[in-house]
Design a protein around this motif. Structure first.
Motif, short mmCIF file in Angstrom:
data_model
loop_
_atom_site.label_atom_id
_atom_site.label_comp_id
_atom_site.label_asym_id
_atom_site.label_seq_id
_atom_site.Cartn_x
_atom_site.Cartn_y
_atom_site.Cartn_z
N SER A 189 -2.59 3.88 -1.87
CA SER A 189 -3.47 4.31 -3.08
C SER A 189 -2.56 3.79 -4.18
O SER A 189 -1.47 4.55 -4.33
N THR A 190 -2.82 2.59 -4.59
CA THR A 190 -1.63 1.76 -5.50
C THR A 190 -2.13 1.99 -6.91
O THR A 190 -3.17 2.21 -7.30
N PRO A 191 -1.03 1.90 -7.87
CA PRO A 191 -1.50 1.80 -9.25
C PRO A 191 -1.99 0.79 -9.79
O PRO A 191 -2.33 -0.42 -8.81
N ALA A 192 -2.57 0.58 -10.87
CA ALA A 192 -3.76 -0.28 -11.26
C ALA A 192 -2.67 -1.81 -11.65
O ALA A 192 -1.47 -1.54 -11.79
N GLU A 224 -7.98 7.94 -6.19
CA GLU A 224 -7.79 6.90 -6.90
C GLU A 224 -6.38 6.77 -7.50
O GLU A 224 -6.02 8.02 -8.19
N ARG A 225 -5.72 5.78 -7.40
CA ARG A 225 -4.09 5.80 -8.12
C ARG A 225 -3.45 7.03 -7.52
O ARG A 225 -2.77 7.66 -8.33
N GLY A 226 -3.71 7.43 -6.21
CA GLY A 226 -2.95 8.61 -5.67
C GLY A 226 -3.64 10.11 -6.13
O GLY A 226 -3.18 11.05 -5.66
N PRO A 274 -12.75 7.75 0.77
CA PRO A 274 -12.18 6.55 0.52
C PRO A 274 -10.96 6.63 -0.66
O PRO A 274 -11.09 7.49 -1.40
N ASP A 275 -10.10 5.76 -0.46
CA ASP A 275 -9.36 5.36 -1.61
C ASP A 275 -10.07 4.38 -2.44
O ASP A 275 -10.51 3.49 -1.62
N THR A 331 -9.33 2.26 2.09
CA THR A 331 -8.68 3.20 3.38
C THR A 331 -9.12 4.52 3.17
O THR A 331 -9.64 4.94 2.38
N ARG A 332 -9.54 4.81 4.47
CA ARG A 332 -10.08 6.26 4.61
C ARG A 332 -9.17 7.35 4.79
O ARG A 332 -8.29 7.14 5.40
#
Lengths: 374, 374
Positions: free
Chosen positions: A9-12, A158-160, B263-264, B269-270
C-alpha cells in the motif's frame, strides 16, 4: 510479487514523463467504468452506463432485511433504521448529475497515478429516498454539532490506512434544503443496483461523487471537525504534498459533446460526412445553473453559441444543448464549454493539482470529415 | 492530432517490451467494462456488473417500434419481424455465461494492442428470446446454404475497413438444439439494456462474445462462406500476421476466484487474517461441462481439489465451487484451474496469439495474510 507488507500500500505519486498507464491503474479502469459518451443522449442514464467508482469491494447484499442504518453521536435521540423503515417514510425523488472528482485525471501532465479517467466519469439518475435533514431533525443534533460523518460498508486499505469508506458534510450542508441531501434506496425507480450502493446510499446534489457515500451503515454527528482519511488526506486540492490543501466539494462546470458520426475502433477518432452535422451534448455545474454553452470546431480557436435545451426544472441535473456544424473535409477538433450563473467556466489549460481533482479542462474530440468511399 | 486519414485507422500491433497501456487502450478500458471479481458471488450478474465490449457506438434506441429484423438471402420465404412479433412467439429462457474472446489479453507478453482486459470480461445472465432455428425453419434455408450472417446496427471503422458489425455461424450451429442460439429481447427478465443489444441480440451459448451479435438488424443465409472482417481478419488465432489462422469459436475452460479479504485501493492486493479463509469462485467451459476445479495457494506449485457446487441443470452457465484455506502470515498467490468433461484444462504458461484471444492461463491473486493491527 516481491512486495512486502510495507510496499503493498504505497503513497500517492505522479507518473514520470511519458510513463504509460500501469497495471495498477488498468486494474482500476477495468473494474470501474465510465459513461460511453454516446449515452449522453439519454436524459436519465441507465444504471449500467452510469459511471461507477468504488474504492474497495462492492459489498454483497442479496437480502437487505438485516441491514441497519444507525444515526448517533451528538444527538438527543439515536436512531436505528432498516431499509423498510426508510421506504415507509415520505419519499423525495431528485434528478442528479453525479461526477467523479477525479474525472479527467488521466489527461493531466504530470498524471496523478490513480483511477485513470479521461472525461467519462459522469451520469444522471433519479434518486428516491428520505431527506437527510428530516432524519437529523428526528435525532436532534446537539447545539455544539459541526460535522456529520457518513460510513459505508466498503472496507479496504489506502496508503497504509485500513478503513471503512467514510466522509463528512458540514452540519449546515447536511441540513440544507437546496441542495437537499437524501438517504436514497432507489435509482430510476428501481432498488439501488449493488454498485450504486444497495441497499442505502447518500446523495448530495451538486457535490462530486466522493460525498455520496454508498452502502451507508452509520451517520454520526460530531462536535469536532471530522479528520478521516477521505476528508483530510485524500480529496484535497494541493500543489505540494505537504500542504493542508483545499477540500474538494461542489462540481465545477463542464460540457461534453456526444461524439458525432461513427468511430474508428482503436483510435476512437470520429468520422463524419461533409455537410450539416448535429452537435449535441450536456452541460452541468454543481455551483450554479448552467446559463451558456459554447462550441468550437477548431480546437478552441473560435467559439459559437450553442442552443441550450429548455429549462426542465431539474436544477441538479445536466442540461441539454445543440448546435449545427457544417463540416468540410479535413481534420477537426471539437470542443464545448459551459458557463454557469455564477460566472464559473472551463479553462483551455489544465487546472492541475496532485490528486487530479476537479479537472474541468475543455473536452477535445478528434473528427475526420471525409466523403463516403464510392 | 497530426494524424491523417491513413493514420487514423491503423493495423493491429503488439506493444513493445515494457510499453505501458496507451491512451487508445485506455479509451477502450474506460468505456467498456469488466465484472468486478467480487460480483462472481451473484449467480446471475446484474446488468451493470456484467462485462460489456462494444466495437463501435452503442446505438440509441429509446423506442423499438420502428426496429425491423429481416431474415433473407438463400431462403424460401424472407421474413421481416418487429420486436413485438418476436415477443409474441413462444419464448425460451437460457442461463448463459458470456466471456469476451479477448479476456486476459493485457496479461500477455508481448501484449496485443486492443481492449486491455485482465481477467474480468465475463458475466452470467438469463436471456429470453426465440430460438433462431425456429425462425430459420419458417424462412426455409436453401439446401445449398452453408453460413448464416448476422448484422448489428453498430457502425464503425476498423483497420481501415468501414463496416456494420457482422459475424456468421455455420448453418449447422445456427440450427442446433444444444446449444440452441436465441434471438433475445430480454436479460434477467427485463428488456435488454442498451449496452447489451436493445432491442434484439443474438445469444449463442458456449461461444465467445463476438458471436452474440447485438442490435441485430439482419440475418442472411448464404450458400458461400462468409468472409467479412470480423470473421476472417479479426477473431483468428495466428502466430504470424500472414497466416489464415484458426477461427475463434467456443469458450475455453476457466476458473476465477472471488478475491478473499479486502483490497488495497491502488495495488488491489488482498489482505486476509490468519486462520480459515473461504475461497470460492466460478468455473465454466463452452466446450463441455466443468467436472473439476483445483485450487493452489502457492502460485501453482501444489494443488488441492475444490468442492464443486451441485449441478443446477444450467449447462451453459458457470458452476460455483469452494475450498477452505488456512491462511498463515505472509504473502501468497492464489490460483484456480478448471477442467471440463472433454479433458480440456487451463495452462500455467500463456497461450499466446497475435490477437490475444482465448487466453485462459490460470488467474493469480496476490494476497497478504497479516494480523489485525492492535
Amino acid at each position: 510479487m516481491g512486495r512486502g507488507p510495507d510496499e503493498m500500500s504505497t503513497p500517492a505519486r505522479l507518473a514520470a514523463p511519458g510513463e504509460g498507464i500501469g497495471r495498477d491503474e488498468l486494474a482500476l479502469a477495468t473494474r470501474n467504468h465510465g459513461l460511453p459518451l454516446e449515452a449522453l443522449r439519454h436524459d436519465l442514464t441507465p444504471p449500467g452506463l452510469h459511471y461507477v467508482l468504488t474504492h474497495y469491494d462492492i459489498p454483497y447484499v442479496p437480502d437487505d432485511t438485516a441491514w441497519r442504518l444507525t444515526l448517533g453521536g451528538r444527538v438527543r435521540t439515536p436512531l436505528t433504521l432498516t431499509p423498510a423503515d426508510l421506504r415507509s417514510l415520505p419519499a423525495v425523488t431528485t434528478r442528479v448529475t453525479l461526477e467523479c472528482a477525479g474525472n479527467g485525471r488521466a489527461l493531466l501532465t504530470p498524471r496523478p497515478v490513480s483511477q485513470p479517467w479521461l472525461v467519462e466519469a459522469v451520469g444522471t439518475a433519479e434518486w428516491t429516498g428520505v431527506p437527510l435533514r428530516l432524519l437529523l431533525a428526528e435525532a436532534g443534533p446537539a447545539t455544539t454539532a459541526v460535522d456529520v460523518v457518513f460510513t459505508g460498508a466498503d472496507h479496504g486499505v489506502e496508503r497504509g490506512v485500513e478503513q471503512d469508506y467514510r466522509r463528512s458534510l458540514p452540519l449546515d450542508a447536511a441540513l440544507a434544503t437546496e441542495p437537499e441531501a437524501l438517504v436514497a434506496y432507489a435509482m430510476n425507480g428501481a432498488p439501488l443496483p449493488p454498485q450504486h450502493g444497495r441497499p442505502l446510499r447518500l446523495v448530495v446534489p451538486g457535490w462530486y461523487g466522493m460525498a455520496h457515500v454508498k452502502w451507508l451503515t452509520d451517520i454520526t454527528v460530531q462536535d469536532t471537525p471530522f479528520t478521516g482519511f477521505q476528508q483530510t488526506v485524500a480529496y484535497r486540492l494541493r500543489q505540494d504534498p505537504g500542504e493542508e490543501g483545499e477540500p474538494v466539494t461542489r462540481i465545477a462546470p463542464r460540457a461534453l459533446v456526444v461524439p458525432p458520426g461513427f468511430p474508428d475502433f482503436m483510435s476512437r477518432t470520429r468520422i463524419v460526412r461533409p455537410g450539416p452535422v448535429l452537435l449535441e451534448g450536456r452541460a452541468w455545474s454543481g455551483r450554479a445553473p448552467v446559463t451558456r454553452v459554447e462550441v468550437s470546431t477548431d480546437g478552441g480557436g473560435t467559439w459559437a453559441e450553442a442552443e441550450p435545451a429548455p429549462e426542465t426544472g431539474h436544477r441538479w441535473a445536466w442540461r441539454g444543448w445543440h448546435h449545427t456544424w457544417t463540416a468540410v473535409p479535413g481534420r477537426h477538433v471539437l470542443c464545448a464549454r459551459a458557463t454557469d450563473a455564477g460566472g464559473h467556466t472551463q479553462p483551455l489549460d489544465q487546472p492541475w493539482n496532485r490528486g487530479g481533482f476537479a479537472n474541468n479542462v475543455v473536452q477535445r474530440v478528434e473528427v475526420l470529415c471525409a466523403e463516403e468511399k464510392s
